[in-house]
Motif scaffolding. Structure first.
Motif, PDB file in Angstrom:
ATOM      1  N   TYR A 191       4.760  -3.152 -17.375  1.00 20.14           N
ATOM      2  CA  TYR A 191       4.110  -3.627 -18.588  1.00 20.14           C
ATOM      3  C   TYR A 191       2.671  -4.087 -18.360  1.00 20.14           C
ATOM      4  N   GLU A 192       2.093  -3.683 -17.249  1.00 17.67           N
ATOM      5  CA  GLU A 192       0.664  -3.925 -17.098  1.00 17.67           C
ATOM      6  C   GLU A 192      -0.097  -3.007 -18.046  1.00 17.67           C
ATOM      7  N   PRO A 193      -1.144  -3.500 -18.670  1.00 16.18           N
ATOM      8  CA  PRO A 193      -1.875  -2.686 -19.647  1.00 16.18           C
ATOM      9  C   PRO A 193      -2.369  -1.372 -19.035  1.00 16.18           C
ATOM     10  N   ASP A 194      -2.186  -0.283 -19.778  1.00 13.64           N
ATOM     11  CA  ASP A 194      -2.714   1.004 -19.316  1.00 13.64           C
ATOM     12  C   ASP A 194      -3.267   1.815 -20.481  1.00 13.64           C
ATOM     13  N   TRP A 195      -3.572   1.135 -21.579  1.00  8.65           N
ATOM     14  CA  TRP A 195      -4.053   1.833 -22.765  1.00  8.65           C
ATOM     15  C   TRP A 195      -5.557   2.117 -22.645  1.00  8.65           C
ATOM     16  N   GLY A 196      -6.042   3.027 -23.501  1.00  7.25           N
ATOM     17  CA  GLY A 196      -7.474   3.275 -23.609  1.00  7.25           C
ATOM     18  C   GLY A 196      -7.971   4.570 -22.995  1.00  7.25           C
ATOM     19  N   TYR A 197      -7.155   5.200 -22.143  1.00  9.83           N
ATOM     20  CA  TYR A 197      -7.637   6.379 -21.419  1.00  9.83           C
ATOM     21  C   TYR A 197      -7.943   7.537 -22.372  1.00  9.83           C
ATOM     22  N   ALA A 198      -7.014   7.845 -23.284  1.00 10.37           N
ATOM     23  CA  ALA A 198      -7.237   8.952 -24.215  1.00 10.37           C
ATOM     24  C   ALA A 198      -8.448   8.688 -25.097  1.00 10.37           C
ATOM     25  N   GLU A 199      -8.577   7.451 -25.553  1.00  6.83           N
ATOM     26  CA  GLU A 199      -9.697   7.106 -26.417  1.00  6.83           C
ATOM     27  C   GLU A 199     -11.035   7.241 -25.680  1.00  6.83           C
ATOM     28  N   CYS A 200     -11.058   6.829 -24.420  1.00  5.78           N
ATOM     29  CA  CYS A 200     -12.265   6.968 -23.600  1.00  5.78           C
ATOM     30  C   CYS A 200     -12.659   8.443 -23.472  1.00  5.78           C
ATOM     31  N   LEU A 201     -11.679   9.291 -23.169  1.00  4.45           N
ATOM     32  CA  LEU A 201     -11.956  10.719 -23.032  1.00  4.45           C
ATOM     33  C   LEU A 201     -12.408  11.324 -24.360  1.00  4.45           C
ATOM     34  N   GLY A 202     -11.801  10.862 -25.446  1.00  3.62           N
ATOM     35  CA  GLY A 202     -12.209  11.357 -26.753  1.00  3.62           C
ATOM     36  C   GLY A 202     -13.657  11.019 -27.066  1.00  3.62           C
ATOM     37  N   LEU A 203     -14.075   9.804 -26.711  1.00  8.66           N
ATOM     38  CA  LEU A 203     -15.470   9.416 -26.955  1.00  8.66           C
ATOM     39  C   LEU A 203     -16.431  10.221 -26.079  1.00  8.66           C
ATOM     40  N   LEU A 204     -16.023  10.499 -24.842  1.00  8.00           N
ATOM     41  CA  LEU A 204     -16.855  11.363 -23.999  1.00  8.00           C
ATOM     42  C   LEU A 204     -16.960  12.762 -24.614  1.00  8.00           C
ATOM     43  N   GLY A 205     -15.865  13.227 -25.210  1.00  7.96           N
ATOM     44  CA  GLY A 205     -15.919  14.503 -25.918  1.00  7.96           C
ATOM     45  C   GLY A 205     -16.890  14.471 -27.082  1.00  7.96           C
ATOM     46  N   ASP A 206     -16.865  13.375 -27.840  1.00  4.41           N
ATOM     47  CA  ASP A 206     -17.793  13.233 -28.966  1.00  4.41           C
ATOM     48  C   ASP A 206     -19.249  13.257 -28.488  1.00  4.41           C
ATOM     49  N   LEU A 207     -19.519  12.539 -27.386  1.00  2.00           N
ATOM     50  CA  LEU A 207     -20.883  12.517 -26.858  1.00  2.00           C
ATOM     51  C   LEU A 207     -21.322  13.912 -26.407  1.00  2.00           C
ATOM     52  N   SER A 208     -20.445  14.603 -25.693  1.00  2.00           N
ATOM     53  CA  SER A 208     -20.798  15.943 -25.208  1.00  2.00           C
ATOM     54  C   SER A 208     -21.043  16.890 -26.371  1.00  2.00           C
ATOM     55  N   ARG A 209     -20.211  16.781 -27.386  1.00  2.00           N
ATOM     56  CA  ARG A 209     -20.373  17.642 -28.558  1.00  2.00           C
ATOM     57  C   ARG A 209     -21.686  17.342 -29.266  1.00  2.00           C
ATOM     58  N   GLU A 210     -22.000  16.077 -29.421  1.00  2.00           N
ATOM     59  CA  GLU A 210     -23.248  15.676 -30.058  1.00  2.00           C
ATOM     60  C   GLU A 210     -24.451  16.204 -29.293  1.00  2.00           C
ATOM     61  N   CYS A 220     -12.971  17.478 -22.562  1.00  2.38           N
ATOM     62  CA  CYS A 220     -12.657  16.058 -22.755  1.00  2.38           C
ATOM     63  C   CYS A 220     -11.566  15.868 -23.794  1.00  2.38           C
ATOM     64  N   TYR A 221     -11.663  16.596 -24.901  1.00  5.84           N
ATOM     65  CA  TYR A 221     -10.634  16.478 -25.935  1.00  5.84           C
ATOM     66  C   TYR A 221      -9.272  16.928 -25.411  1.00  5.84           C
ATOM     67  N   GLN A 222      -9.271  18.016 -24.648  1.00  3.70           N
ATOM     68  CA  GLN A 222      -8.002  18.493 -24.093  1.00  3.70           C
ATOM     69  C   GLN A 222      -7.412  17.488 -23.115  1.00  3.70           C
ATOM     70  N   ALA A 223      -8.281  16.862 -22.316  1.00  2.00           N
ATOM     71  CA  ALA A 223      -7.797  15.826 -21.398  1.00  2.00           C
ATOM     72  C   ALA A 223      -7.263  14.628 -22.169  1.00  2.00           C
ATOM     73  N   ALA A 224      -7.934  14.268 -23.266  1.00  3.14           N
ATOM     74  CA  ALA A 224      -7.453  13.165 -24.103  1.00  3.14           C
ATOM     75  C   ALA A 224      -6.070  13.469 -24.652  1.00  3.14           C
ATOM     76  N   LEU A 225      -5.840  14.714 -25.055  1.00  2.00           N
ATOM     77  CA  LEU A 225      -4.540  15.085 -25.611  1.00  2.00           C
ATOM     78  C   LEU A 225      -3.467  15.191 -24.538  1.00  2.00           C
ATOM     79  N   ARG A 226      -3.865  15.466 -23.313  1.00  2.00           N
ATOM     80  CA  ARG A 226      -2.865  15.402 -22.232  1.00  2.00           C
ATOM     81  C   ARG A 226      -2.428  13.957 -22.009  1.00  2.00           C
ATOM     82  N   ALA A 227      -3.376  13.024 -22.173  1.00  2.00           N
ATOM     83  CA  ALA A 227      -3.046  11.610 -22.013  1.00  2.00           C
ATOM     84  C   ALA A 227      -2.265  11.084 -23.212  1.00  2.00           C
ATOM     85  N   ASN A 228      -2.592  11.574 -24.406  1.00  2.00           N
ATOM     86  CA  ASN A 228      -1.929  11.132 -25.633  1.00  2.00           C
ATOM     87  C   ASN A 228      -1.882  12.315 -26.597  1.00  2.00           C
ATOM     88  N   PRO A 229      -0.788  13.091 -26.587  1.00  2.00           N
ATOM     89  CA  PRO A 229      -0.714  14.303 -27.412  1.00  2.00           C
ATOM     90  C   PRO A 229      -0.868  14.051 -28.906  1.00  2.00           C
TER      91      PRO A 229
END
Length: 247
Positions: A191-210, A220-229
């Motif tokens: 139960y140690e926190p492990d959230w945020g990875y998919a969201e981080c990758l998604g934001l990197l995807g947004d930056l790259s796209r921009e 980045c988006y595909q990696a985000a979906l592997r972390a959180n489908p």
């Protein structure tokens, strides 16, 4: 385990609430996140002043801010985002009071204030210094915490144009990605926190796209979906790339 807290299994009802929240967040289900948040709120109310229940309630409320506040999210609803933000501010402040040395609540609160500034840019005059102070506290208490770097990067990326800094956003998000990947290979408690990875990758995807790097964005988006489908902002990003909306 979070420093200075009781293990989740020693707080009645907390494990069940964490399980429900994590399951809901992994499929990006707003109704289920709302239900988990209500359960975690009840648990925190039975344990007044205890950091860990407040922390998890704050995480659930922060996710609801994202679910309702991100234009890319299927749950986009500015009014509900504002309400979730008000609840999150109250909870995160209480968590910080309970355990000032914990980094993540400082970083989450900085992001919630950032959403306020984005919605009402004129508030930057007095809210901006609060955001920067919370970010400094977060980095001081958690310099190797991936969620701290992710949240600060998200703040720079989502800020109004006058304050936005995509170079700093990328620096923090890329550092967060490295720290997340190290965290995911380390031995950790259930139960140690492990959230945020998919969201981080998604934001990197947004930056790259921009910035016109469509291949990097797709990766980045595909990696985000592997972390959180079920992470719908990444799903939407891939769909828009496939339709030629590379911005």
């Amino acid at each position: 385990m979070l420093a200075g807290t009781l293990p989740a299994q020693t707080v009645p009802g907390l494990q069940a609430g964490i399980d429900r929240f994590l399951a809901a967040s992994r499929v990006w289900n707003g109704a289920a996140m709302e239900a988990a948040r209500a359960e975690l709120q009840e648990t925190a109310a039975r344990q007044p002043g205890q950091y860990e229940p407040l922390y998890w309630q704050g995480v659930a409320e922060f996710y609801l801010v994202l679910y309702y506040g991100l234009a890319e999210s299927e749950g986009y609803d500015p009014d509900r985002a504002a309400a979730a933000g008000e609840a999150a501010v109250k909870t995160l402040k209480a968590a910080i009071d309970a355990s000032p040395q914990e980094a993540e609540c400082h970083a989450m609160l900085s992001c919630v204030y950032g959403f306020r500034i984005a919605a009402h840019p004129w508030t930057a005059l007095w809210m901006g210094p609060r955001v920067l102070s919370l970010q400094r506290d977060a980095l001081e208490h958690g310099p190797q915490n991936p969620r701290v770097h992710y949240l600060i990067g998200a703040g720079y990326q989502g800020a109004p144009d006058f304050f936005r800094n995509t170079d700093k956003a990328r620096d923090y998000l890329e550092r967060a990605q490295v720290l997340f990947e190290a965290e995911r290979t380390a031995e950790r408690g259930q139960y140690e926190p492990d959230w945020g990875y998919a969201e981080c990758l998604g934001l990197l995807g947004d930056l790259s796209r921009e910035q016109g790097d469509v291949d990097a964005a797709r990766n980045c988006y595909q990696a985000a979906l592997r972390a959180n489908p079920g992470y719908t902002p990444a799903q939407k990003g891939i769909k828009e790339i496939s339709r030629g909306k590379a911005d």
